[in-house]
Design an enzyme around this catalytic site. Structure first.
Site, PDB file in Angstrom:
ATOM      1  N   HIS A  91       0.684  -1.119   0.167  1.00  0.00           N
ATOM      2  CA  HIS A  91       0.126   0.233  -0.084  1.00  0.00           C
ATOM      3  C   HIS A  91       0.815   1.348  -0.136  1.00  0.00           C
ATOM      4  CE1 HIS A  91       0.856   0.042   4.352  1.00  0.00           C
ATOM      5  NE2 HIS A  91       0.561   1.301   4.357  1.00  0.00           N
TER       6      HIS A  91
HETATM    7  C1  UD1 Z   1      -2.306   4.966   6.407  1.00  0.00           C
HETATM    8  C2  UD1 Z   1      -1.134   5.402   7.114  1.00  0.00           C
HETATM    9  C3  UD1 Z   1       0.186   4.411   7.206  1.00  0.00           C
HETATM   10  C4  UD1 Z   1      -0.451   2.760   7.608  1.00  0.00           C
HETATM   11  C5  UD1 Z   1      -1.617   2.770   6.762  1.00  0.00           C
HETATM   12  C6  UD1 Z   1      -2.376   1.305   7.088  1.00  0.00           C
HETATM   13  C7  UD1 Z   1      -0.388   7.789   7.153  1.00  0.00           C
HETATM   14  C8  UD1 Z   1       0.546   8.709   6.726  1.00  0.00           C
HETATM   15  N1  UD1 Z   1      -0.444   6.477   6.659  1.00  0.00           N
HETATM   16  O1  UD1 Z   1      -1.649   4.991   4.978  1.00  0.00           O
HETATM   17  O2  UD1 Z   1       1.162   4.483   8.011  1.00  0.00           O
HETATM   18  O3  UD1 Z   1       0.661   1.854   7.179  1.00  0.00           O
HETATM   19  O4  UD1 Z   1      -2.816   3.754   7.055  1.00  0.00           O
HETATM   20  O5  UD1 Z   1      -3.538   1.230   6.608  1.00  0.00           O
HETATM   21  O6  UD1 Z   1      -0.944   8.008   8.412  1.00  0.00           O
HETATM   22  N2  UD1 Z   1      -9.290   4.636   2.645  1.00  0.00           N
HETATM   23  C9  UD1 Z   1     -10.715   4.176   2.432  1.00  0.00           C
HETATM   24  N3  UD1 Z   1     -11.199   3.778   3.617  1.00  0.00           N
HETATM   25  C10 UD1 Z   1     -10.680   4.019   4.942  1.00  0.00           C
HETATM   26  C11 UD1 Z   1      -9.367   4.558   5.028  1.00  0.00           C
HETATM   27  C12 UD1 Z   1      -8.788   5.158   3.816  1.00  0.00           C
HETATM   28  O7  UD1 Z   1     -10.889   4.059   1.342  1.00  0.00           O
HETATM   29  O8  UD1 Z   1     -10.984   3.580   5.801  1.00  0.00           O
HETATM   30  C13 UD1 Z   1      -8.667   5.332   1.378  1.00  0.00           C
HETATM   31  C14 UD1 Z   1      -8.418   6.746   1.422  1.00  0.00           C
HETATM   32  O9  UD1 Z   1      -9.719   7.137   0.935  1.00  0.00           O
HETATM   33  C15 UD1 Z   1      -7.377   7.147   0.414  1.00  0.00           C
HETATM   34  C16 UD1 Z   1      -6.497   5.824   0.885  1.00  0.00           C
HETATM   35  O10 UD1 Z   1      -7.458   4.926   1.378  1.00  0.00           O
HETATM   36  O11 UD1 Z   1      -7.540   6.939  -0.692  1.00  0.00           O
HETATM   37  C17 UD1 Z   1      -5.388   5.975   1.969  1.00  0.00           C
HETATM   38  O12 UD1 Z   1      -5.769   6.292   3.076  1.00  0.00           O
HETATM   39  P1  UD1 Z   1      -4.977   7.242   4.101  1.00  0.00           P
HETATM   40  O13 UD1 Z   1      -5.471   7.200   5.463  1.00  0.00           O
HETATM   41  O14 UD1 Z   1      -4.570   8.417   3.456  1.00  0.00           O
HETATM   42  O15 UD1 Z   1      -3.534   6.594   4.054  1.00  0.00           O
HETATM   43  P2  UD1 Z   1      -3.022   5.274   3.911  1.00  0.00           P
HETATM   44  O16 UD1 Z   1      -2.441   4.800   2.728  1.00  0.00           O
HETATM   45  O17 UD1 Z   1      -4.301   4.186   4.500  1.00  0.00           O
END
Ligand code: UD1
Length: 367
Positions: free
Chosen positions: A209
């Site tokens: 990811h």
């Molecule tokens: C975050 C953490 C990372 C951790 C990861 C585990 C930061 C900077 N990064 O990254 O350290 O390893 O979580 O999962 O805090 N999304 C969903 N549903 C959700 C949450 C997110 O669809 O419940 C989508 C968001 O819309 C976005 C993407 O996933 O497009 C990324 O989510 P984001 O929280 O920005 O960071 P992660 O890549 O999940």
């Protein structure tokens, strides 16, 4: 003594759960400690959040800041605004943050600016890679932390080198491993096991990811192609993070042995890991869990903030060049993977040590 416990994203939930249990235990022994569980809402899907609360018996959060998705700055600011409002209306004595996600950094800044002391669980680890948001989160948080709870001796050394007073550093071990050891006997076979006819020790788990691996379609395709082409006839089970799902959809990649599934619950995911032949990942936390379970782990990153998973554990750093994949898979199939050991103090009792330090030492200082 009232503590705010901050949890925002998936890897926070397993780190906070044992701390809550240890606080309950301390309360039952008559210790003066209360907590308020603050969910920032960084992760909000059932698969990314709610399931973890249910499986790990984490109480319903007292507050949900509902920050949601966004760019780094959008998420950081939404969390900061929500938490500042909360702290101004209902102050607490200590803000305890875990790990390195955006919520960790955002809440520690807010707390410190409102003169609330900050405790950081998993402090001091460093990859040196400023292209990862997590490294910035770690550095900023540790610059304004009062009490540093560390997973390893090396993390403490990083803090000492940065000029932190040794009396503020507590080498306690790893709360994520508290959760792993507690729940290991109840790991659960996911439906995918029978659906795909999996057999113990005869499949590989993949998780990817990190933006460096998944945000460029071409890069992700090359990585997956190399894994598929060099994994002989072994099924590849890939629980797909929402971030990766968006990109995989565009790629339209498919192969009979590449089994794409939704993100799994904690108990199901670790059942898969424990029974797998190996894990290929770009996560940090999973390298710690595979080390404790003695499962070969290949990390698709150029660096790690968790060097003990390599020097002591079962992890090997491959970099992000797809060409690095073949030689390590050959080594795995030849049966030549290192056995590994478990790092000191990763014994399931870390959260109890943390709560003891809070009730016996920190509470006196704060009072
Ligand atoms: C975050 C953490 C990372 C951790 C990861 C585990 C930061 C900077 N990064 O990254 O350290 O390893 O979580 O999962 O805090 N999304 C969903 N549903 C959700 C949450 C997110 O669809 O419940 C989508 C968001 O819309 C976005 C993407 O996933 O497009 C990324 O989510 P984001 O929280 O920005 O960071 P992660 O890549 O999940």
């Amino acid at each position: 003594m009232k503590i705010d416990l901050i949890a925002g994203a998936r890897p926070n939930f397993m780190k906070i759960a044992p701390i809550i249990n240890a606080i309950h235990k301390a309360q039952s022994e008559g210790k003066n400690i209360e907590y308020r569980l603050v969910h920032t809402g960084q992760h909000y899907d059932i698969n990314m959040s709610e399931n973890f609360f249910r499986q790990l018996s984490i109480p319903k959060p007292d507050v949900n800041l509902e920050a949601g998705s966004g760019t780094q700055a959008e998420q950081t600011s939404a969390i900061m605004i929500g938490y500042e409002k909360l702290l101004m209306e209902e102050p607490s004595d200590l803000c305890l943050v875990v790990g390195d996600v955006t919520s960790t950094m955002a809440c520690s800044i807010v707390a410190q600016k409102l003169h609330v002391k900050v405790a950081h669980v998993e402090a001091g680890i460093r990859s040196g890679d400023w292209t990862m948001p997590e490294e910035i989160n770690r550095m900023v948080t540790d610059c304004i932390t009062n009490y540093f709870f560390t997973t390893t001796e090396h993390a403490g050394e990083n803090l000492l080198k940065a000029g932190i007073n040794g009396e503020q550093i507590f080498w306690v071990g790893n709360t994520m491993i508290d959760t792993l050891l507690k729940h290991r006997p109840s790991f659960k076979k996911p439906p995918a096991w029978d659906e795909f006819g999996l057999e113990k020790g005869k499949f590989i788990v993949i998780t990817l990811h990190r933006p460096a691996n998944v945000d460029e379609e071409d890069k992700l395709k090359k990585l997956l192609d190399e894994i598929i082409n060099n994994s002989r006839n072994v099924p590849l089970i890939f629980p797909v993070h929402p971030r990766t799902a968006k990109i995989l959809k565009n790629l339209g990649i498919s192969h009979p042995r590449l089994l794409l599934v939704e993100p799994m619950g904690y108990l199901e995911f670790n059942y898969m890991v424990e029974n797998s032949m190996a894990v290929i990942t770009d996560s940090g936390g999973i390298t710690e869990e595979t080390t404790v379970m003695g499962v070969p782990c290949m990390t698709l990153r150029d660096n790690t903030e968790r060097p003990e998973t390599i020097t002591i554990g079962t992890n090997e750093l491959l970099g992000t060049n797809p060409e690095a994949i073949k030689p390590v898979l050959d080594k795995l199939f030849a049966g030549n993977w290192k056995k590994g050991n478990i790092p000191e103090l990763w014994d399931g009792k870390t959260a109890e040590r943390i709560v003891e330090i809070i009730t016996q030492k920190i509470s006196d200082e704060i009072a």
